[in-house]
Design a protein around this motif. Structure first.
Motif, PDB file in Angstrom:
ATOM      1  N   TRP A   1      50.936   5.156 -47.884  1.00 16.43           N
ATOM      2  CA  TRP A   1      50.406   5.869 -46.717  1.00 16.43           C
ATOM      3  C   TRP A   1      51.478   5.987 -45.630  1.00 16.43           C
ATOM      4  N   PHE A   2      52.306   4.950 -45.489  1.00 19.50           N
ATOM      5  CA  PHE A   2      53.364   4.998 -44.487  1.00 19.50           C
ATOM      6  C   PHE A   2      54.435   6.023 -44.862  1.00 19.50           C
ATOM      7  N   GLY A   3      54.788   6.071 -46.142  1.00 22.98           N
ATOM      8  CA  GLY A   3      55.753   7.062 -46.609  1.00 22.98           C
ATOM      9  C   GLY A   3      55.222   8.479 -46.446  1.00 22.98           C
ATOM     10  N   ASP A   4      53.932   8.661 -46.741  1.00 23.77           N
ATOM     11  CA  ASP A   4      53.318   9.976 -46.530  1.00 23.77           C
ATOM     12  C   ASP A   4      53.328  10.360 -45.063  1.00 23.77           C
ATOM     13  N   LEU A   5      53.053   9.393 -44.197  1.00 27.78           N
ATOM     14  CA  LEU A   5      53.080   9.652 -42.757  1.00 27.78           C
ATOM     15  C   LEU A   5      54.477  10.041 -42.294  1.00 27.78           C
ATOM     16  N   VAL A   6      55.484   9.291 -42.753  1.00 25.82           N
ATOM     17  CA  VAL A   6      56.868   9.602 -42.375  1.00 25.82           C
ATOM     18  C   VAL A   6      57.266  10.985 -42.882  1.00 25.82           C
ATOM     19  N   MET A   7      56.907  11.302 -44.107  1.00 19.66           N
ATOM     20  CA  MET A   7      57.264  12.610 -44.665  1.00 19.66           C
ATOM     21  C   MET A   7      56.539  13.754 -43.950  1.00 19.66           C
TER      22      MET A   7
END
Length: 127
Positions: free
Chosen positions: A68-74
């Motif tokens: 979820w954090f990687g999706d948010l950053v992307m």
């Protein structure tokens, strides 16, 4: 030589009375998004290096990027990419001598905000 007009010069606006303008805030945000895109680029490079290194390293990197954090950053990186691109286009228009008056410059800054959000939503939905 002494400055005889020292007392007659206007003072810079103080932070407590300064009102941010659309143009100044959009300029600052263009710089921030340009630097923030480095974080996403490093994350993507880490993902590629991990893919070349081996399955265990790739599993770790891929788990982070697809979390979820990687999706948010992307997603925020896509927003930053569109905003930064639109800021560059605005500067190209300014370099041609167009839209330099205050009203049009503020309109361009507002359009950058709206278009970057709309293009991000479109990108996330389509891709």
């Amino acid at each position: 030589m002494a400055d005889v007009n020292r007392g007659n010069r206007p003072l810079s606006p103080h932070l407590t009375i300064y009102r941010p303008q659309w143009t100044s805030m959009s300029s600052i945000l263009v710089r921030i998004t340009g630097n923030a895109l480095i974080v996403a680029a490093l994350m993507i490079v880490w993902w590629f290096v991990a893919a070349a290194t081996g399955p265990e390293a790739f599993a770790t990197a891929n788990g982070f990027v697809t979390s979820w954090f990687g999706d948010l950053v992307m997603t925020l990186s896509v927003l930053g990419l569109w905003y930064h691109l639109l800021g560059g286009l605005r500067h190209l228009v300014w370099d041609s001598g167009r839209m330099l008056d205050v009203d049009k410059s503020e309109l361009a800054a507002q359009m950058m905000m709206v278009l970057s959000v709309l293009l991000t939503i479109f990108t996330v939905i389509v891709v």
